[in-house]
Motif scaffolding. Structure first.
Motif, PDB file in Angstrom:
ATOM      1  N   ASN B  41      42.265  66.146  21.918  1.00 10.43           N
ATOM      2  CA  ASN B  41      41.964  66.787  23.200  1.00 10.43           C
ATOM      3  C   ASN B  41      40.834  66.022  23.864  1.00 10.43           C
ATOM      4  O   ASN B  41      39.852  65.674  23.231  1.00 10.43           O
ATOM      5  CB  ASN B  41      41.520  68.221  22.967  1.00 10.43           C
ATOM      6  CG  ASN B  41      42.557  68.970  22.175  1.00 10.43           C
ATOM      7  OD1 ASN B  41      42.539  68.948  20.966  1.00 10.43           O
ATOM      8  ND2 ASN B  41      43.476  69.568  22.873  1.00 10.43           N
ATOM      9  N   HIS B 206      51.337  68.022  21.421  1.00  9.88           N
ATOM     10  CA  HIS B 206      50.503  68.230  20.235  1.00  9.88           C
ATOM     11  C   HIS B 206      51.329  68.617  19.034  1.00  9.88           C
ATOM     12  O   HIS B 206      50.848  68.589  17.910  1.00  9.88           O
ATOM     13  CB  HIS B 206      49.483  69.335  20.503  1.00  9.88           C
ATOM     14  CG  HIS B 206      48.247  68.816  21.140  1.00  9.88           C
ATOM     15  ND1 HIS B 206      47.541  67.753  20.625  1.00  9.88           N
ATOM     16  CD2 HIS B 206      47.588  69.179  22.257  1.00  9.88           C
ATOM     17  CE1 HIS B 206      46.507  67.507  21.386  1.00  9.88           C
ATOM     18  NE2 HIS B 206      46.515  68.353  22.389  1.00  9.88           N
ATOM     19  N   TYR B 245      43.170  61.633  14.514  1.00  8.92           N
ATOM     20  CA  TYR B 245      44.051  62.609  15.136  1.00  8.92           C
ATOM     21  C   TYR B 245      44.889  63.422  14.161  1.00  8.92           C
ATOM     22  O   TYR B 245      44.845  64.649  14.175  1.00  8.92           O
ATOM     23  CB  TYR B 245      44.962  61.891  16.140  1.00  8.92           C
ATOM     24  CG  TYR B 245      45.874  62.810  16.883  1.00  8.92           C
ATOM     25  CD1 TYR B 245      45.363  63.688  17.829  1.00  8.92           C
ATOM     26  CD2 TYR B 245      47.237  62.827  16.640  1.00  8.92           C
ATOM     27  CE1 TYR B 245      46.185  64.560  18.515  1.00  8.92           C
ATOM     28  CE2 TYR B 245      48.071  63.691  17.311  1.00  8.92           C
ATOM     29  CZ  TYR B 245      47.546  64.552  18.252  1.00  8.92           C
ATOM     30  OH  TYR B 245      48.359  65.408  18.922  1.00  8.92           O
ATOM     31  N   GLY B 247      44.817  63.879  10.938  1.00 11.08           N
ATOM     32  CA  GLY B 247      44.171  64.622   9.859  1.00 11.08           C
ATOM     33  C   GLY B 247      44.962  64.503   8.574  1.00 11.08           C
ATOM     34  O   GLY B 247      45.710  63.555   8.362  1.00 11.08           O
ATOM     35  N   VAL B 251      48.668  70.905   8.806  1.00  8.06           N
ATOM     36  CA  VAL B 251      49.090  71.894   9.778  1.00  8.06           C
ATOM     37  C   VAL B 251      50.383  71.538  10.490  1.00  8.06           C
ATOM     38  O   VAL B 251      50.685  72.095  11.525  1.00  8.06           O
ATOM     39  CB  VAL B 251      47.965  72.168  10.806  1.00  8.06           C
ATOM     40  CG1 VAL B 251      46.805  72.837  10.111  1.00  8.06           C
ATOM     41  CG2 VAL B 251      47.515  70.898  11.475  1.00  8.06           C
TER      42      VAL B 251
ATOM     43  N   LEU C 165      45.527  72.204  20.254  1.00  7.55           N
ATOM     44  CA  LEU C 165      44.521  71.321  19.651  1.00  7.55           C
ATOM     45  C   LEU C 165      45.198  70.304  18.763  1.00  7.55           C
ATOM     46  O   LEU C 165      46.246  70.559  18.177  1.00  7.55           O
ATOM     47  CB  LEU C 165      43.526  72.130  18.822  1.00  7.55           C
ATOM     48  CG  LEU C 165      42.584  73.037  19.607  1.00  7.55           C
ATOM     49  CD1 LEU C 165      41.697  73.798  18.646  1.00  7.55           C
ATOM     50  CD2 LEU C 165      41.740  72.230  20.576  1.00  7.55           C
ATOM     51  N   SER C 166      44.543  69.144  18.629  1.00  7.87           N
ATOM     52  CA  SER C 166      45.141  68.108  17.799  1.00  7.87           C
ATOM     53  C   SER C 166      45.005  68.508  16.328  1.00  7.87           C
ATOM     54  O   SER C 166      44.120  69.272  15.962  1.00  7.87           O
ATOM     55  CB  SER C 166      44.443  66.776  18.050  1.00  7.87           C
ATOM     56  OG  SER C 166      43.099  66.877  17.679  1.00  7.87           O
ATOM     57  N   PRO C 167      45.897  67.985  15.492  1.00 11.23           N
ATOM     58  CA  PRO C 167      45.896  68.386  14.077  1.00 11.23           C
ATOM     59  C   PRO C 167      44.528  68.250  13.430  1.00 11.23           C
ATOM     60  O   PRO C 167      44.107  69.107  12.664  1.00 11.23           O
ATOM     61  CB  PRO C 167      46.909  67.425  13.446  1.00 11.23           C
ATOM     62  CG  PRO C 167      47.810  67.025  14.566  1.00 11.23           C
ATOM     63  CD  PRO C 167      46.983  67.050  15.806  1.00 11.23           C
ATOM     64  N   LYS C 168      43.825  67.182  13.770  1.00  8.28           N
ATOM     65  CA  LYS C 168      42.525  66.925  13.164  1.00  8.28           C
ATOM     66  C   LYS C 168      41.529  68.048  13.516  1.00  8.28           C
ATOM     67  O   LYS C 168      40.804  68.551  12.652  1.00  8.28           O
ATOM     68  CB  LYS C 168      42.015  65.576  13.684  1.00  8.28           C
ATOM     69  CG  LYS C 168      40.645  65.210  13.248  1.00  8.28           C
ATOM     70  CD  LYS C 168      40.668  64.579  11.882  1.00  8.28           C
ATOM     71  CE  LYS C 168      39.258  64.171  11.488  1.00  8.28           C
ATOM     72  NZ  LYS C 168      39.241  63.669  10.114  1.00  8.28           N
ATOM     73  N   VAL C 170      42.295  71.000  14.428  1.00 17.07           N
ATOM     74  CA  VAL C 170      42.762  72.233  13.800  1.00 17.07           C
ATOM     75  C   VAL C 170      42.218  72.325  12.380  1.00 17.07           C
ATOM     76  O   VAL C 170      41.795  73.385  11.923  1.00 17.07           O
ATOM     77  CB  VAL C 170      44.307  72.300  13.811  1.00 17.07           C
ATOM     78  CG1 VAL C 170      44.788  73.501  13.019  1.00 17.07           C
ATOM     79  CG2 VAL C 170      44.820  72.393  15.244  1.00 17.07           C
ATOM     80  N   GLU C 171      42.162  71.200  11.699  1.00 17.27           N
ATOM     81  CA  GLU C 171      41.612  71.219  10.341  1.00 17.27           C
ATOM     82  C   GLU C 171      40.133  71.597  10.344  1.00 17.27           C
ATOM     83  O   GLU C 171      39.657  72.333   9.473  1.00 17.27           O
ATOM     84  CB  GLU C 171      41.838  69.870   9.659  1.00 17.27           C
ATOM     85  CG  GLU C 171      43.293  69.712   9.224  1.00 17.27           C
ATOM     86  CD  GLU C 171      43.614  68.331   8.672  1.00 17.27           C
ATOM     87  OE1 GLU C 171      42.669  67.537   8.441  1.00 17.27           O
ATOM     88  OE2 GLU C 171      44.805  68.028   8.472  1.00 17.27           O
TER      89      GLU C 171
END
Lengths: 627, 262, 234
Positions: B41, B206, B245, B247, B251, C165-168, C170-171
């Motif tokens: 973001n 996303h 980005y 991660g 998720v 939100l981007s995955p990162k 979110v973590e």
């Protein structure tokens, strides 16, 4: 040289009161999103109450204490108004809020006359500041110097309050997202009330401080509110510093404009305002507003053309109206013609408002230009009636070309304020340019020619023109142009993204509405046989708005019903009561609070009410995703 | 013709108040290709997007659509060149019926916007219905657009974006706010139309499940810079992209994690 | 019981949105409210904090009935609410944003100060004076949570914290939520992303068309792929 310096200082002194009122308006708008039309009324009340208090208590304490007490008393009245009226209308469309606070203004005007009488009152001189200071042979009143200091002082105090106190931080937060503030545990209701009280206090203080300089009159409210609208449009609504800068600018333009165009100094202000709007559409220190709230889902039924049964009903109604001359007398026919003319006027505004989403608060300008244009054509150019009826509307068109160009650069309340300011400028010109317009005495002797002179003939003429105008506007509403206009209203972003030049479409709609209003005005000049500046005035603009509202702003042609009912009602009302403003004002407030869909809108939704659970479910998921 | 890309972007830059939102971004897109633009973001995706269709004027750089320079053109002018757009939050005309929404776009495409006489309800009706059928909304033509569920609004937006027979579609978070199954259906539909009519598609997203499923190629933006570009597999393996980005992949769907079987 | 909702029905104008919704959150528990878009998650939250005008039913927070209280009073009572989207005050600085959320401390909830929050979210500490509008989406999301914690809530309702939100990021959000839970804040989190919900919560409810259609632990939910597929449309 000294003369110019003094002129400059006089301008600065006038700026102080203008700034106080404008900053109050801006602060209130920031948090509540209401453009408080009644701000001028509070200013006026401040002056009246201060007049009474300072007359009763003499001496320095009496004077200064009286001024302060007046502002506090009026602020308390403001608190009552906020709690009783505004709390009910925070969630209605902004146009309705403007109208409701205008209704309040009308009521206050009559109440002031009831309480203090119709004559101008002259207040006492300021205790301790009665003298003047000599400046190279020119006199500068000490009171003016006090005002000059007061302006920046108030600006500084407001800045401190908003930057350095928790209350200030909460107000700034609420300006941006009031529901979020509540969701963080802040009591919004009292925040709003306190903000409104501060804004009203500033307006009333400005009014109270005016009494040593100016007479107190029951017309000072509209005068100041128009100036204040010009100030906030130039300075940027919501910006206190912008209000200060613009107040100084406008006051100086007035102070020096008198030297350049003695008769029509207001032209100078207009030129500056136009220049600012071209360069910075949201004012000198203002910021682009988030997309304006759409008129919310009072209904979601898409418009549709008339069914054949409805067409027959319309035809019958028309035949009934056309047969009026066979059983009604001349007075009734004159009333009928006037109603037909107001149907044209209201329908033109309705097209702009409901199809275009552009709520003009100065639509009388184009009606009045049509009337004056016709009068000029008859009296100056000696044109025959048929030609004059064409020439008049061309004046309306011309006005719409110029003003519409600037007005459509803005939207929502800005559009409303700007159109109001334009109309007031045209009114001032008509009022002050006595050589051309006859000023207050108007232009007399605009009588119809023989073919249209008899009451039945003139009635039929008006009726025929009204039917053509309404039908034409309806066809336009359902044409690709009408849909492009609605598309721009519904979603400017999407409209632009599918190739629609929204500003040009809106400008074109403004030209259509202005021309049609001008047609109404042209007929009106012949109906009355004369033209006065009243045909350009704010009250007439508001009449048109009320007609649209009464008919139903979300309908295709509700304004017709609104115009007929309202005009008939107001003609009757004026014959029944002296306090027509009080009654009319209360009526407007009542419609907004209790009856926002209008007559046709209410009937329409009764007609379409279907207890469908499917629709509920659709609506439910829509609401959920919209959050 | 094949040597000329559908969309070419060179050195696109934009800053707001001294902050560089987009810095020297260059890429190209050819007909029929589906290109995803991803990134954290605030990486500049929306700014980048808005410069492509003219919503925002760039400070520097060039945008060309089929060789024609569109830098500095207004969105409505870019649209006339055959660029359709959908928005992150749907933008439609809620007071009209579903079909009228499409008819407005068609009348604009035909340059009939200043026609004051024709009756819109009858205007280009068949073409409008054909477009609605194409996105599976044929049964909704007479419904009020304001009553539609969110997923249907997204499909209507797609029909409107197709009204000018675009060569390029710009879709800003096309599946944001939709349920997972709807997301997959909408993107499948888009991809199918794009391939059939050889329309180039650029989209931001996303939802990595959507991106890895449908994109032919992926661009990764971070702090205004293009930091990676390549096939989904290459991007997934890229260490920098993972750190910034993607991660740890906790998720999103397991089958799209690095090292998972394709 | 921290929060207990029974027979909650809500309307928007003529539309009936929630039907007899019932759910509880125990002290110190983190519960997920799952459901697809438009299922009624946000409306449930808005009803609990009093942002929906027409609601009926029983809503008890720490044993007190709050179903007739206005929003600000509910929040002042210690029930924090973080709405969908970020909704920070973009004109206000980070510190001013936190100031808006400040409420007096209470005995039954962890006590947060500005400095403690800056420890929890070090990014924010570096940009105290920066206007919220000039922060990235992830930083803004952290700020909304910090702002709500300034009210020293004992229960926080988090509406779709991972959306957009981007995955990162979110973590990072998962970590922040776990820290809150460890500190003793109870949580009710609405989500569409089952992966995310699994990482933070012990128990889940599924809502569909305004009705609760599943209630149980995450393990129980995993054992029922039929329910998961029918209502979450994965």
């Amino acid at each position: 040289m000294a003369f110019y310096v003094v002129q400059f200082l006089t301008g600065l002194a006038s700026a102080a009161s203008l700034f106080l009122v404008a900053s109050g308006l801006s602060i209130i708008f920031g948090v509540t999103r209401i453009v408080n039309f009644a701000h001028g009324a509070f200013y006026m009340l401040g002056a009246y109450v201060a007049f009474t208090l300072t007359a009763r208590f003499s001496g320095a304490l009496g004077f200064w204490g009286g001024i302060l007490a007046a502002a506090l008393i009026v602020a308390a009245v403001g608190v009552l108004v906020e709690m009783l009226l505004l709390r009910r209308i925070y969630h209605v469309p902004e146009l309705f809020q403007l109208l409701a606070t205008f209704g309040l203004t009308l009521m206050v005007e009559d109440l002031v006359v009831l309480g203090w009488g119709p004559n101008d009152l002259v207040g006492p001189r300021a205790a301790g500041l009665k003298g003047a200071i000599d400046f190279f042979g020119q006199q500068i009143p000490s009171y003016d110097l006090f005002l000059i200091v007061l302006g920046p002082l108030v600006l500084g105090l407001l800045w401190l309050v908003f930057q350095r106190t928790r209350w200030g931080v909460l107000v700034r937060a609420a300006t941006q997202d009031r529901d979020m503030v509540a969701a963080l545990g802040v009591n919004q209701k009292w925040l709003f009330t306190s903000v409104f009280a501060l804004g009203v206090f500033l307006a009333a203080l400005a009014g109270a401080l005016q009494i040593p300089r100016d007479a107190v009159t029951h017309e000072m409210d509209l005068r100041v509110i128009v100036d204040v609208f010009v100030v906030v449009v130039i300075g940027g609504l919501g910006s206190i510093t912008g209000a200060f800068v613009a107040a100084v600018l406008v006051s100086e333009l007035n102070a020096f404009g008198i030297l350049i165009f003695p008769k029509i100094s207001i032209i100078l202000v207009f030129l500056v305002m136009a220049a600012v709007l071209i360069v910075r559409p949201w004012g000198l220190l203002g910021r682009a507003e988030a997309p304006v709230r759409r008129t919310p889902g009072l209904t979601v039924n898409p418009w549709r053309p008339l069914t054949s049964r409805e067409r027959i009903a319309v035809a019958i109604a028309f035949l009934l109206a056309a047969s009026l001359p066979f059983y009604a007398g001349n007075y009734a026919l004159a009333v009928g013609a006037e109603i037909a003319i107001f149907v044209i006027f209201a329908a033109s505004l309705h097209f702009l408002m409901s199809t275009g989403g552009l709520a003009s608060f100065g639509h009388a300008a184009y009606f009045g230009l049509g009337a004056y244009g016709t009068a000029f054509a008859v009296k100056l150019a000696g044109l025959p009636m048929a030609a004059a009826l064409v020439a008049g509307p061309l004046f309306g068109l011309l006005g719409a070309v110029v003003f519409g160009f600037f007005a459509v650069q803005l939207s929502g309340v800005y559009f409303a304020m700007l159109t109001l300011a334009f109309a007031q400028i045209v009114w001032s010109v008509a009022f002050q340019w006595v050589g051309l317009t006859g000023g207050d005495n108007g232009i007399l002797g605009v009588w119809p020619e023989r073919w249209a002179a008899s009451a039945p003939h003139f009635f039929w003429l008006s009726l025929a023109v009204a039917v053509l105008a309404v039908a034409g506007l309806r066809i336009a509403t359902f044409s690709p142009f009408g849909f492009a206009l609605r598309a721009t209203r519904d979603s400017p972003l999407r409209a632009e993204a599918i190739g629609i030049n929204g500003k040009r479409i809106q400008w074109s709609a403004f030209l259509i509405a202005g021309t049609v209003a001008g047609i109404g005005g042209a007929l009106f000049a012949y109906l009355k046989g004369s033209v006065f500046p009243d045909v350009l005035g704010i009250p007439l603009s508001v009449d048109a708005l009320v007609m649209v509202l009464l008919g139903g702003v979300e309908t295709v042609s509700g304004a017709i019903v609104g115009a007929i009912v309202y005009k008939a009602l107001s003609i009757w009302l004026v014959s029944q009561t002296e306090w027509s403003k009080l009654v009319l004002g209360a009526f407007i407030v009542l419609i907004v609070v209790a009856f926002p869909k209008g007559i046709v809108g209410t009937l329409d939704s009764l007609w379409h009410r279907r207890p469908s659970s499917l629709k509920d479910a659709m609506l439910a998921s829509k609401i959920e995703t919209a959050e | 013709m094949s040597s000329q890309p559908l969309l070419s972007v060179e050195g696109l830059s934009k800053s707001y108040g001294g902050v560089h939102a987009v810095r020297g971004v260059s890429f190209a897109l050819s007909s029929g290709e589906i290109l995803a633009l991803i990134g954290p973001n605030g990486a500049g995706k929306s700014t980048c997007f808005n410069m492509l269709n003219g919503q925002t004027a760039p400070d520097g750089g060039r945008v060309r659509v089929l060789g024609q320079d569109t830098t500095g053109l207004k969105p409505r002018e870019v649209w006339r060149l055959g660029v359709g757009r959908t928005f992150q939050i749907t933008a439609t005309f809620p007071t009209m019926t579903v079909r009228e929404n499409v008819q407005v776009a068609l009348s604009s495409h035909d340059r009939k916007l200043f026609n004051l006489i024709a009756a819109m309800p009858r205007y280009a009706r068949q073409e409008a219905e054909r477009l609605l059928d194409l996105v599976g909304m044929g049964g909704f033509a007479m419904r009020a657009c304001g009553e539609l569920a969110y997923g249907d609004l997204k499909r209507l937006e797609l029909a409107m974006a197709l009204a000018n027979r675009p060569k390029l579609l710009l879709m800003d978070e096309p599946t944001a706010g939709m349920a997972p199954r709807e997301r997959v259906e909408l993107m499948r539909l888009t991809a199918q139309i794009a391939r059939e009519k050889s329309i180039g598609v650029l989209f931001t997203e996303h939802d990595m499940d959507v991106v890895f499923e449908h994109a032919d190629r992926i661009l990764v933006l971070n702090r205004g810079n293009l930091i990676a570009e390549g096939s989904p597999e290459e991007v997934r393996r890229n260490g920098e992209v993972r750190a910034i980005y993607l991660g740890e992949g906790l998720v999103y769907d397991a089958r799209h994690r690095e090292g998972a079987a394709p | 019981m921290k929060l207990s909702v029974e027979n909650l029905n809500s309307h928007y104008g003529p539309a009936h949105i929630l039907f007899d919704v019932a759910l509880d959150v125990a002290d110190g528990e983190a519960v997920a409210l799952l459901g697809r878009n438009g299922a009624g998650k946000s409306t449930t939250f808005r009803s609990i904090v009093g942002l929906v005008g027409q609601r009926s039913g029983r809503i008890e927070f720490e044993g007190r009935d709050i179903s007739n209280q206005p929003t600000h009073a509910i929040v002042r009572g210690g029930l924090g609410y973080v709405p969908e989207e970020r909704r920070i005050f973009t004109d206000l600085t980070v510190e001013e944003n936190l100031e808006v959320g400040r409420q007096p401390p209470r005995n039954n909830a962890p006590r947060w100060t500005r400095e403690r929050l800056f420890e929890l979210f070090p990014n924010l500490a570096e940009m105290r004076g920066r206007p919220g509008g000039r922060m990235s989406g992830g930083e803004q999301q952290m700020l909304t949570i910090a702002r709500t914690l300034m009210g020293n809530p004992s229960l926080v309702l988090l509406d779709e914290p991972s959306e957009g939100l981007s995955p990162k990021i979110v973590e990072q959000m998962v970590e922040a939520i776990l820290t809150m839970k460890k500190e003793g804040v109870s949580l009710l989190v609405s989500e569409q992303n089952l992966h995310f919900a699994r990482l933070i919560s012990d128990r889940a409810y599924i809502i569909e068309r305004g009705r609760i259609c599943f209630s149980g632990t995450m393990t129980e939910l995993d054992a029922r792929p039929d329910i998961r597929d029918a209502h979450l449309a994965l």
